[in-house]
Design a protein around this motif. Structure first.
Motif, mmCIF file in Angstrom:
data_model
loop_
_atom_site.group_PDB
_atom_site.id
_atom_site.type_symbol
_atom_site.label_atom_id
_atom_site.label_comp_id
_atom_site.label_asym_id
_atom_site.label_seq_id
_atom_site.Cartn_x
_atom_site.Cartn_y
_atom_site.Cartn_z
ATOM 1 N N LEU A 182 47.115 46.873 37.298
ATOM 2 C CA LEU A 182 45.935 47.658 37.678
ATOM 3 C C LEU A 182 46.146 49.138 37.371
ATOM 4 O O LEU A 182 45.248 49.822 36.876
ATOM 5 C CB LEU A 182 45.639 47.464 39.167
ATOM 6 N N GLU A 183 47.344 49.616 37.650
ATOM 7 C CA GLU A 183 47.657 51.024 37.405
ATOM 8 C C GLU A 183 47.630 51.335 35.913
ATOM 9 O O GLU A 183 47.091 52.365 35.487
ATOM 10 C CB GLU A 183 49.037 51.348 37.988
ATOM 11 N N SER A 184 48.219 50.440 35.111
ATOM 12 C CA SER A 184 48.270 50.672 33.665
ATOM 13 C C SER A 184 46.882 50.626 33.036
ATOM 14 O O SER A 184 46.658 51.203 31.972
ATOM 15 C CB SER A 184 49.182 49.638 33.000
ATOM 16 N N ALA A 185 45.956 49.945 33.712
ATOM 17 C CA ALA A 185 44.581 49.870 33.212
ATOM 18 C C ALA A 185 43.730 51.013 33.752
ATOM 19 O O ALA A 185 42.516 51.045 33.542
ATOM 20 C CB ALA A 185 43.957 48.534 33.603
ATOM 21 N N ASN A 186 44.384 51.959 34.449
ATOM 22 C CA ASN A 186 43.696 53.131 35.014
ATOM 23 C C ASN A 186 42.564 52.740 35.964
ATOM 24 O O ASN A 186 41.477 53.326 35.942
ATOM 25 C CB ASN A 186 43.142 54.027 33.897
ATOM 26 N N ILE A 187 42.836 51.746 36.791
ATOM 27 C CA ILE A 187 41.849 51.329 37.784
ATOM 28 C C ILE A 187 41.849 52.341 38.923
ATOM 29 O O ILE A 187 42.854 52.516 39.607
ATOM 30 C CB ILE A 187 42.172 49.918 38.332
ATOM 31 N N GLY A 188 40.716 53.021 39.102
ATOM 32 C CA GLY A 188 40.615 54.043 40.136
ATOM 33 C C GLY A 188 40.229 53.459 41.478
ATOM 34 O O GLY A 188 39.861 52.286 41.591
ATOM 35 N N SER A 189 40.285 54.291 42.507
ATOM 36 C CA SER A 189 40.000 53.828 43.865
ATOM 37 C C SER A 189 38.532 53.475 44.069
ATOM 38 O O SER A 189 38.178 52.806 45.035
ATOM 39 C CB SER A 189 40.410 54.899 44.879
ATOM 40 N N ASP A 190 37.667 53.933 43.157
ATOM 41 C CA ASP A 190 36.238 53.641 43.281
ATOM 42 C C ASP A 190 35.808 52.475 42.393
ATOM 43 O O ASP A 190 34.626 52.172 42.266
ATOM 44 C CB ASP A 190 35.418 54.881 42.916
ATOM 45 N N CYS A 191 36.776 51.819 41.793
ATOM 46 C CA CYS A 191 36.479 50.711 40.881
ATOM 47 C C CYS A 191 36.170 49.439 41.675
ATOM 48 O O CYS A 191 36.799 49.160 42.698
ATOM 49 C CB CYS A 191 37.679 50.477 39.965
ATOM 50 N N THR A 192 35.203 48.664 41.211
ATOM 51 C CA THR A 192 34.863 47.408 41.885
ATOM 52 C C THR A 192 35.766 46.290 41.386
ATOM 53 O O THR A 192 36.442 46.412 40.360
ATOM 54 C CB THR A 192 33.401 47.026 41.619
ATOM 55 N N TRP A 193 35.737 45.190 42.119
ATOM 56 C CA TRP A 193 36.531 44.021 41.742
ATOM 57 C C TRP A 193 36.145 43.525 40.348
ATOM 58 O O TRP A 193 36.998 43.265 39.500
ATOM 59 C CB TRP A 193 36.337 42.928 42.783
ATOM 60 N N ASP A 194 34.835 43.397 40.095
ATOM 61 C CA ASP A 194 34.378 42.902 38.797
ATOM 62 C C ASP A 194 34.821 43.814 37.660
ATOM 63 O O ASP A 194 35.281 43.350 36.614
ATOM 64 C CB ASP A 194 32.849 42.782 38.788
ATOM 65 N N GLN A 195 34.681 45.124 37.862
ATOM 66 C CA GLN A 195 35.072 46.085 36.827
ATOM 67 C C GLN A 195 36.569 45.995 36.541
ATOM 68 O O GLN A 195 36.994 46.013 35.381
ATOM 69 C CB GLN A 195 34.720 47.506 37.276
ATOM 70 N N ALA A 196 37.344 45.887 37.602
ATOM 71 C CA ALA A 196 38.796 45.827 37.441
ATOM 72 C C ALA A 196 39.217 44.559 36.711
ATOM 73 O O ALA A 196 40.052 44.599 35.799
ATOM 74 C CB ALA A 196 39.477 45.904 38.806
ATOM 75 N N MET A 197 38.642 43.436 37.104
ATOM 76 C CA MET A 197 39.044 42.176 36.483
ATOM 77 C C MET A 197 38.669 42.122 35.007
ATOM 78 O O MET A 197 39.404 41.569 34.188
ATOM 79 C CB MET A 197 38.420 40.996 37.238
ATOM 80 N N ARG A 198 37.530 42.678 34.649
ATOM 81 C CA ARG A 198 37.156 42.700 33.233
ATOM 82 C C ARG A 198 38.150 43.511 32.411
ATOM 83 O O ARG A 198 38.376 43.244 31.234
ATOM 84 C CB ARG A 198 35.741 43.270 33.069
ATOM 85 N N ALA A 199 38.763 44.511 33.070
ATOM 86 C CA ALA A 199 39.701 45.381 32.363
ATOM 87 C C ALA A 199 41.088 44.764 32.216
ATOM 88 O O ALA A 199 41.835 45.131 31.309
ATOM 89 C CB ALA A 199 39.812 46.724 33.094
ATOM 90 N N VAL A 200 41.445 43.823 33.095
ATOM 91 C CA VAL A 200 42.829 43.334 33.099
ATOM 92 C C VAL A 200 42.974 41.844 32.821
ATOM 93 O O VAL A 200 44.095 41.351 32.668
ATOM 94 C CB VAL A 200 43.505 43.639 34.459
ATOM 95 N N VAL A 201 41.866 41.110 32.737
ATOM 96 C CA VAL A 201 41.943 39.654 32.689
ATOM 97 C C VAL A 201 42.715 39.119 31.487
ATOM 98 O O VAL A 201 43.297 38.031 31.537
ATOM 99 C CB VAL A 201 40.517 39.051 32.734
ATOM 100 N N ASN A 202 42.743 39.849 30.396
ATOM 101 C CA ASN A 202 43.422 39.358 29.196
ATOM 102 C C ASN A 202 44.902 39.718 29.135
ATOM 103 O O ASN A 202 45.581 39.382 28.162
ATOM 104 C CB ASN A 202 42.724 39.895 27.945
ATOM 105 N N ASP A 203 45.393 40.411 30.157
ATOM 106 C CA ASP A 203 46.811 40.771 30.199
ATOM 107 C C ASP A 203 47.595 39.639 30.860
ATOM 108 O O ASP A 203 47.149 39.060 31.849
ATOM 109 C CB ASP A 203 46.986 42.076 30.989
#
Length: 233
Positions: A45-66
């Motif tokens: 999550l940190e490497s994907a620059n997921i901020g504290s205001d990021c939603t679950w859906d937004q975060a998962m779309r950013a990291v799901v392929n890792d």
């Protein structure tokens, strides 16, 4: 014990229906413990620059392929770890803001040391880079705080100076009493000596000149009268 997850079918992002299921091929991920798995997921999550205001859906779309997405097995574990990450991230971001704000305020106060007049300070606000890091209302607030601190420091300095001044005056009085005691021992001063005669004799003595310079407390004559009263007892 090693947990190895090679493939995963992702159906947990948002409110996906079976027809929305997306199969993602993940590489092997090996973790030694649940703590390591959670740490790996948070690192993702940190490497994907997921901020504290990021939603679950937004975060998962950013990291799901890792491949680290497979560090945790279940949706429940991922969401729990995601929420822990957000909580830690919010605290970290708040601390970073606090440190930056503190630094900006300190820099602004340093600038104020060069000019304690608000009009002069205002003239510099447009050109000083440190000012851009603070809200405009903060400028005036810090300026007022700075002036209050200056006034407080000046007041404290005046208090210390006054204490030293009074200490010096008390010392002058003590020295004058000591002079009179010496004159009693030398026979120059006795119970019948009047102030006028004694004053003529001591007008050039350092102890008399010093006590005469006092601006508060007992005068040389007052000290003489008190001393003579004690001498007659």
């Amino acid at each position: 014990m090693q947990n190895v997850k090679k493939d995963a079918t992702i159906t947990e992002i948002g409110g996906a229906t079976p027809s929305d299921e997306k199969t993602v091929k993940l590489g092997p991920f090996v973790n030694e413990s649940k703590a390591e798995a959670k740490s790996a997921f948070k690192t993702l999550l940190e490497s994907a620059n997921i901020g504290s205001d990021c939603t679950w859906d937004q975060a998962m779309r950013a990291v799901v392929n890792d491949q680290r997405y497979g560090a945790l097995k279940s949706l429940c574990e991922r969401k729990q770890t995601f929420n822990e990450y957000l909580s830690q991230k919010k605290k970290l971001e708040a601390e970073e803001r606090r440190v930056k704000q503190k630094k900006a305020r300190e820099d602004f106060r340093i600038m104020l040391e060069a000019s304690s007049q608000w009009q002069k300070v205002q003239d510099r606000l447009e050109t000083e880079e440190i000012c851009s890091r603070l809200e405009k209302l903060d400028h005036l607030e810090i300026f007022k705080e700075y002036i209050r601190d200056l006034e407080s420091e000046e007041k404290e300095q005046r208090k210390l100076q006054m204490e030293e001044f009074r200490k010096a005056e008390r010392k002058n009085c003590d020295e004058f009493r000591k002079l009179m005691e010496e004159h009693v021992s030398a026979g120059i001063l006795n119970a019948k000596t009047n102030w006028r005669d004694y004053c003529i004799k001591i007008k050039d003595f350092a102890a008399y000149l010093a006590v005469s310079s006092n601006t508060s407390g007992s005068t040389a004559k007052d000290l003489f009268i008190d001393f003579m009263d004690d001498l007659e007892k």
